[in-house]
Each structure stands twice: as structure tokens, then as C-alpha cells.
Design an enzyme around this catalytic site. Structure first.
Site, PDB file in Angstrom:
ATOM      1  N   GLU A   1      12.013  -7.451 -10.082  1.00 23.79           N
ATOM      2  CA  GLU A   1      11.748  -6.016  -9.945  1.00 23.79           C
ATOM      3  C   GLU A   1      12.995  -5.130  -9.989  1.00 23.79           C
ATOM      4  O   GLU A   1      13.178  -4.254  -9.148  1.00 23.79           O
ATOM      5  CB  GLU A   1      10.955  -5.773  -8.647  1.00 23.79           C
ATOM      6  CG  GLU A   1       9.648  -6.551  -8.636  1.00 23.79           C
ATOM      7  CD  GLU A   1       8.883  -6.471  -7.313  1.00 23.79           C
ATOM      8  OE1 GLU A   1       9.334  -5.777  -6.383  1.00 23.79           O
ATOM      9  OE2 GLU A   1       7.833  -7.121  -7.217  1.00 23.79           O
TER      10      GLU A   1
ATOM     11  N   ASN B   1      11.392 -11.347 -13.523  1.00 31.20           N
ATOM     12  CA  ASN B   1      10.009 -11.109 -13.096  1.00 31.20           C
ATOM     13  C   ASN B   1       9.819  -9.652 -12.670  1.00 31.20           C
ATOM     14  O   ASN B   1      10.661  -9.090 -11.959  1.00 31.20           O
ATOM     15  CB  ASN B   1       9.733 -12.038 -11.890  1.00 31.20           C
ATOM     16  CG  ASN B   1       8.281 -12.110 -11.480  1.00 31.20           C
ATOM     17  OD1 ASN B   1       7.410 -12.378 -12.313  1.00 31.20           O
ATOM     18  ND2 ASN B   1       8.006 -11.860 -10.199  1.00 31.20           N
TER      19      ASN B   1
ATOM     20  N   HIS C   1      -0.413  -7.418 -11.366  1.00 27.48           N
ATOM     21  CA  HIS C   1      -1.221  -6.891 -10.256  1.00 27.48           C
ATOM     22  C   HIS C   1      -2.079  -5.774 -10.843  1.00 27.48           C
ATOM     23  O   HIS C   1      -1.599  -4.673 -11.087  1.00 27.48           O
ATOM     24  CB  HIS C   1      -0.325  -6.358  -9.136  1.00 27.48           C
ATOM     25  CG  HIS C   1       0.459  -7.433  -8.453  1.00 27.48           C
ATOM     26  ND1 HIS C   1      -0.140  -8.402  -7.672  1.00 27.48           N
ATOM     27  CD2 HIS C   1       1.785  -7.712  -8.433  1.00 27.48           C
ATOM     28  CE1 HIS C   1       0.790  -9.221  -7.194  1.00 27.48           C
ATOM     29  NE2 HIS C   1       1.964  -8.827  -7.643  1.00 27.48           N
TER      30      HIS C   1
ATOM     31  N   GLU D   1       1.841 -13.357 -10.873  1.00 29.48           N
ATOM     32  CA  GLU D   1       1.289 -12.924  -9.580  1.00 29.48           C
ATOM     33  C   GLU D   1      -0.082 -12.294  -9.777  1.00 29.48           C
ATOM     34  O   GLU D   1      -0.409 -11.262  -9.169  1.00 29.48           O
ATOM     35  CB  GLU D   1       2.235 -11.919  -8.902  1.00 29.48           C
ATOM     36  CG  GLU D   1       3.647 -12.449  -8.716  1.00 29.48           C
ATOM     37  CD  GLU D   1       4.571 -11.492  -7.960  1.00 29.48           C
ATOM     38  OE1 GLU D   1       4.096 -10.497  -7.372  1.00 29.48           O
ATOM     39  OE2 GLU D   1       5.783 -11.763  -7.953  1.00 29.48           O
TER      40      GLU D   1
ATOM     41  N   ASP E   1      -3.530 -10.777  -9.749  1.00 27.80           N
ATOM     42  CA  ASP E   1      -4.709 -10.436  -8.946  1.00 27.80           C
ATOM     43  C   ASP E   1      -5.326  -9.196  -9.573  1.00 27.80           C
ATOM     44  O   ASP E   1      -4.635  -8.395 -10.198  1.00 27.80           O
ATOM     45  CB  ASP E   1      -4.428 -10.272  -7.440  1.00 27.80           C
ATOM     46  CG  ASP E   1      -3.281  -9.344  -7.103  1.00 27.80           C
ATOM     47  OD1 ASP E   1      -2.914  -8.476  -7.923  1.00 27.80           O
ATOM     48  OD2 ASP E   1      -2.737  -9.471  -5.981  1.00 27.80           O
TER      49      ASP E   1
HETATM   50  O1  G3I Z   1       6.901 -12.661   9.037  1.00 24.61           O
HETATM   51  C1  G3I Z   1       6.507 -11.458   9.686  1.00 24.61           C
HETATM   52  C2  G3I Z   1       5.929 -11.745  11.036  1.00 24.61           C
HETATM   53  O2  G3I Z   1       6.923 -12.323  11.836  1.00 24.61           O
HETATM   54  C3  G3I Z   1       5.410 -10.454  11.632  1.00 24.61           C
HETATM   55  O3  G3I Z   1       4.784 -10.714  12.831  1.00 24.61           O
HETATM   56  C4  G3I Z   1       4.417  -9.787  10.682  1.00 24.61           C
HETATM   57  C5  G3I Z   1       3.937  -8.442  11.219  1.00 24.61           C
HETATM   58  O4  G3I Z   1       3.487  -7.615  10.163  1.00 24.61           O
HETATM   59  O5  G3I Z   1       5.037  -9.566   9.461  1.00 24.61           O
HETATM   60  C6  G3I Z   1       5.486 -10.758   8.834  1.00 24.61           C
HETATM   61  O6  G3I Z   1       6.110 -10.454   7.627  1.00 24.61           O
HETATM   62  C7  G3I Z   1       5.255 -10.043   6.587  1.00 24.61           C
HETATM   63  C8  G3I Z   1       5.404 -11.031   5.437  1.00 24.61           C
HETATM   64  O7  G3I Z   1       4.667 -10.578   4.318  1.00 24.61           O
HETATM   65  C9  G3I Z   1       4.922 -12.428   5.801  1.00 24.61           C
HETATM   66  O8  G3I Z   1       3.555 -12.418   6.093  1.00 24.61           O
HETATM   67  C10 G3I Z   1       5.702  -8.662   6.149  1.00 24.61           C
HETATM   68  O9  G3I Z   1       5.435  -7.727   7.146  1.00 24.61           O
HETATM   69  C11 G3I Z   1       4.984  -8.270   4.881  1.00 24.61           C
HETATM   70  O10 G3I Z   1       5.560  -7.071   4.394  1.00 24.61           O
HETATM   71  C12 G3I Z   1       5.159  -9.351   3.827  1.00 24.61           C
HETATM   72  O11 G3I Z   1       4.428  -8.952   2.676  1.00 24.61           O
HETATM   73  C13 G3I Z   1       4.738  -9.648   1.502  1.00 24.61           C
HETATM   74  C14 G3I Z   1       5.315  -8.682   0.472  1.00 24.61           C
HETATM   75  O12 G3I Z   1       5.529  -9.375  -0.743  1.00 24.61           O
HETATM   76  C15 G3I Z   1       6.617  -8.085   0.946  1.00 24.61           C
HETATM   77  O13 G3I Z   1       7.255  -7.367  -0.042  1.00 24.61           O
HETATM   78  C16 G3I Z   1       3.452 -10.258   0.962  1.00 24.61           C
HETATM   79  O14 G3I Z   1       3.017 -11.285   1.858  1.00 24.61           O
HETATM   80  C17 G3I Z   1       3.681 -10.848  -0.423  1.00 24.61           C
HETATM   81  O15 G3I Z   1       2.446 -11.217  -0.988  1.00 24.61           O
HETATM   82  C18 G3I Z   1       4.317  -9.812  -1.319  1.00 24.61           C
HETATM   83  O16 G3I Z   1       4.572 -10.409  -2.564  1.00 24.61           O
HETATM   84  C19 G3I Z   1       5.148  -9.543  -3.548  1.00 24.61           C
HETATM   85  C20 G3I Z   1       6.074 -10.394  -4.386  1.00 24.61           C
HETATM   86  O17 G3I Z   1       7.006 -11.067  -3.574  1.00 24.61           O
HETATM   87  C21 G3I Z   1       6.771  -9.580  -5.456  1.00 24.61           C
HETATM   88  N1  G3I Z   1       5.821  -8.824  -6.235  1.00 24.61           N
HETATM   89  C22 G3I Z   1       4.859  -8.014  -5.484  1.00 24.61           C
HETATM   90  C23 G3I Z   1       4.127  -8.883  -4.475  1.00 24.61           C
HETATM   91  C24 G3I Z   1       3.038  -8.100  -3.768  1.00 24.61           C
HETATM   92  O18 G3I Z   1       3.587  -7.065  -2.990  1.00 24.61           O
END
Ligand code: G3I
Length: 304
Positions: free
Chosen positions: A127, A169, A205, A234, A236
Site C-alpha cells: 500500500e 501489494n 476488497h 485479499e 472479499d
Molecule cells: O491485537 C489487538 C488486541 O490486543 C486488542 O485487544 C484489540 C482491540 O481492538 O485489537 C487487536 O488488534 C487488532 C488487530 O487487527 C488484531 O486483531 C487491531 O485493533 C485491528 O486494527 C487489526 O485490524 C487488522 C487491519 O488489517 C489493521 O490494519 C485486520 O485484522 C486485518 O484484516 C487488516 O488487514 C488488512 C491488510 O493487512 C492490508 N490490506 C487491507 C486489509 C484490511 O484492512
């Protein structure tokens, strides 16, 4: 073939999913994972905040868990992501200039070395281009270390793990537009100068604001013509029922129609596993049942 992975394999491709380490103990989740998929991408576990929470101190526990699960179930691994402006640990966000550049290079070296020989393809840089019509780089702390940060990341990854395919990516690059044109120009430039790049990932996406572009396949084709593999990384698709199924069919068929499209990864297994706060964008419902979108995808792959 009666599963996504086996049907894709018969077409010379893989079918993958994003995986969260903490869900591997959920037997419904891992049952579907191990039945249907032959490629996995750690959804968050290989990102900078997870793997180097403090400078020079690396933590691979959850990522290793996914890699060893994959290895024992004949699944390959897409590594995600070595250098990205998001999900950086706090110490990185506080760096700039040479200190940040050196930290980035060290991070890429350490992580790619740790997983050397175990990764099919790395999202080396994720990105890095801006949205909108400008066709420029995204402003980020990494970009401010110098425009060459992307090629430095790729050269560093190649040196650390020469066997892994190295991908760029991004999202909203799924059709021909200013952003994908800019990525295209970068790949063309890298190829002409011998900067190591092997593949381009199209996140895909898809939602009502960014539907499946009518030139989706043509866009994959023009990148492939530059001499790189292309992958849907990715996937969906928001929606439900036959409309959603038709969109999954279209994307799957587009990949099959492009010989250098080596595989498709969906961004989660069940709707309830999706990063999207609401919606039903995946192939299995919250109970793990196959949706119409699943059947359309399997059929497009020649399975059933
Ligand atoms: O690990 C913490 C946890 O300790 C805490 O309690 C909890 C509270 O909200 O948050 C947890 O972290 C979260 C993490 O996912 C793990 O679950 C973050 O808040 C959350 O922001 C994070 O989201 C991820 C996101 O990337 C972050 O940018 C999504 O799971 C993940 O699917 C998403 O994936 C991205 C790709 O990497 C890049 N392309 C876009 C895609 C979708 O956004």
C-alpha cells in the site's frame, strides 16, 4: 475436485485464505481451513508491530504457529507484510530519516531471514501508493526516507531469502486507474533496471463503492505482460446471494484466464472472521456453511 484448494490445483493454481493464529484452536475454523485451502496468509501476525514490538527484539510466536500449522497441512505461506506505513510499532512511528531507513532494512532482513525457505511469496511492500487521481506515492514516514525505499526493501528481501517470490501489494488497483497506472510504471521501471520483483498482489476488497471493475482481467493481463506473476491477495466481496456469487465467479474466472495469475486468497474464512465490521463478504457463513459464493467459486475452478 470437491474443495477450493484441490480444484485450483487442477488449474495449476492455489486457493488461500488469511488466517488468525488465535483461531486455530477453533475446530470449525481449522476444519474448513485444512479441508479447503492450500495457501495461507497470516492476517496480522507477520506485521511490523507483531514481529518487532521493540527495536531489535523480535517476536515470532504467533506467526510461527501459523507457519508450522501450514507446513503440517500441506499449505504454503504468503508472508504479509515486510514494509508498510500501517501497523508499525510505536518506536518505528517515532523514527525518521536514516534511523528509520536503517530500521526498515534491518526489519526486512531479520524477518525474511527467520522465514527463509518457508515462504512462497512475500508482500515486501504494501500500500505505498496514494488513492485518488494523482498517481503518486502515499505520503508516509517510509516515503519520507526517500523515494528509493521501495526498491531498497525489495533488494534487501531478495538478499535475505532468494527463494521467495517478492510481491508489491495494494488495494484499489484492481482496474486501470491512476493508482494502478502508477504501480504499473513502478514495476516497469523495476524490471528495466533489474530491481528484483516477481509478483504484484491485487487485494480486491470489493464493495459497492469499489465494485469489480469491468477491466479487472485486462488489468491483471497488462501487469503479467510486464513479466511478473499476479495474485489476488485479499479477496472479499460485499453483498449476498446470487449477486455476490456472480462477482466471485467473475474474479475467479479472470484469474483463470490469465496464465500468470498464480492464485487467489480470500481475506478470511467465515463472514464472522472478516475484518469488516459488518457485512457478509466471504465464502462461508458464520456457522461455517458454504454460501452460494462458495459454490460459484468452486464451479468456476472446475470443481463441484
Ligand atoms: O491485537 C489487538 C488486541 O490486543 C486488542 O485487544 C484489540 C482491540 O481492538 O485489537 C487487536 O488488534 C487488532 C488487530 O487487527 C488484531 O486483531 C487491531 O485493533 C485491528 O486494527 C487489526 O485490524 C487488522 C487491519 O488489517 C489493521 O490494519 C485486520 O485484522 C486485518 O484484516 C487488516 O488487514 C488488512 C491488510 O493487512 C492490508 N490490506 C487491507 C486489509 C484490511 O484492512
Amino acid at each position: 475436485a470437491s474443495t477450493l484448494g484441490a480444484a485450483a490445483a487442477e488449474q495449476g493454481r492455489y486457493f488461500g485464505t488469511a488466517v488468525a493464529a488465535y483461531k486455530l484452536s477453533d475446530s470449525v475454523y481449522s476444519g474448513i481451513l485444512d479441508r479447503e485451502f492450500n495457501m495461507v496468509t497470516p492476517e496480522n501476525e507477520m506485521k511490523w508491530d507483531a514481529t518487532e514490538p521493540s527495536q531489535g527484539s523480535f517476536s515470532y510466536g504467533s506467526a510461527d504457529q501459523i507457519v508450522s500449522h501450514a507446513q503440517s497441512h500441506n499449505q504454503r505461506v504468503r508472508g504479509h507484510a515486510l514494509a508498510w506505513h500501517s501497523q508499525q510499532p510505536g518506536w518505528v512511528q517515532n523514527l525518521s530519516g536514516t534511523a528509520l531507513r536503517n530500521a526498515m532494512v534491518n526489519h526486512v532482513t531479520q524477518v525474511a531471514t527467520h522465514y527463509k525457505g518457508k515462504i512462497y511469496a512475500w508482500d515486501v511492500v504494501n500500500e505505498a501508493f496514494a488513492d485518488g487521481g494523482g498517481g503518486g506515492r502515499r505520503d508516509s514516514n517510509l516515503q519520507r526516507t526517500g523515494n528509493d525505499w521501495i526498491e531498497v526493501a525489495f533488494r534487501t528481501a531478495r538478499a535475505a531469502d532468494p527463494g521467495a517470490k517478492l510481491c508489491y501489494n495494494d488495494y484499489n488497483t484492481d482496474g486501470q486507474n491512476a493508482k494502478s497506472n502508477a504501480v504499473y510504471a513502478m514495476v516497469q521501471d523495476f524490471k528495466s533496471r533489474g530491481v528484483p520483483i516477481d509478483c504484484v498482489g491485487f487485494q480486491s476488497h470489493i464493495n459497492s463503492a469499489s465494485p469489480v471493475p469491468s477491466d479487472y482481467q485486462a488489468n491483471l493481463e497488462r501487469f503479467a505482460a510486464l513479466g511478473v506473476d499476479v495474485q489476488i491477495t485479499e479477496l472479499d466481496i460485499e453483498g449476498s446471494g446470487s449477486t455476490q456469487a456472480e462477482n466471485y465467479r467473475k474474479v475467479t474466472q479472470a484469474c483463470l484466464n490469465v496464465s500468470r495469475c498464480t492464485g487467489i486468497t480470500v481475506w478470511g474464512i467465515r463472514d464472522s472472521d472478516s475484518w469488516r465490521a459488518s457485512g457478509t463478504p466471504l465464502l462461508f457463513d458464520g456457522n461455517g456453511n458454504k454460501k452460494a459464493a462458495y459454490t460459484a467459486t468452486l464451479t468456476a475452478l472446475g470443481g463441484g
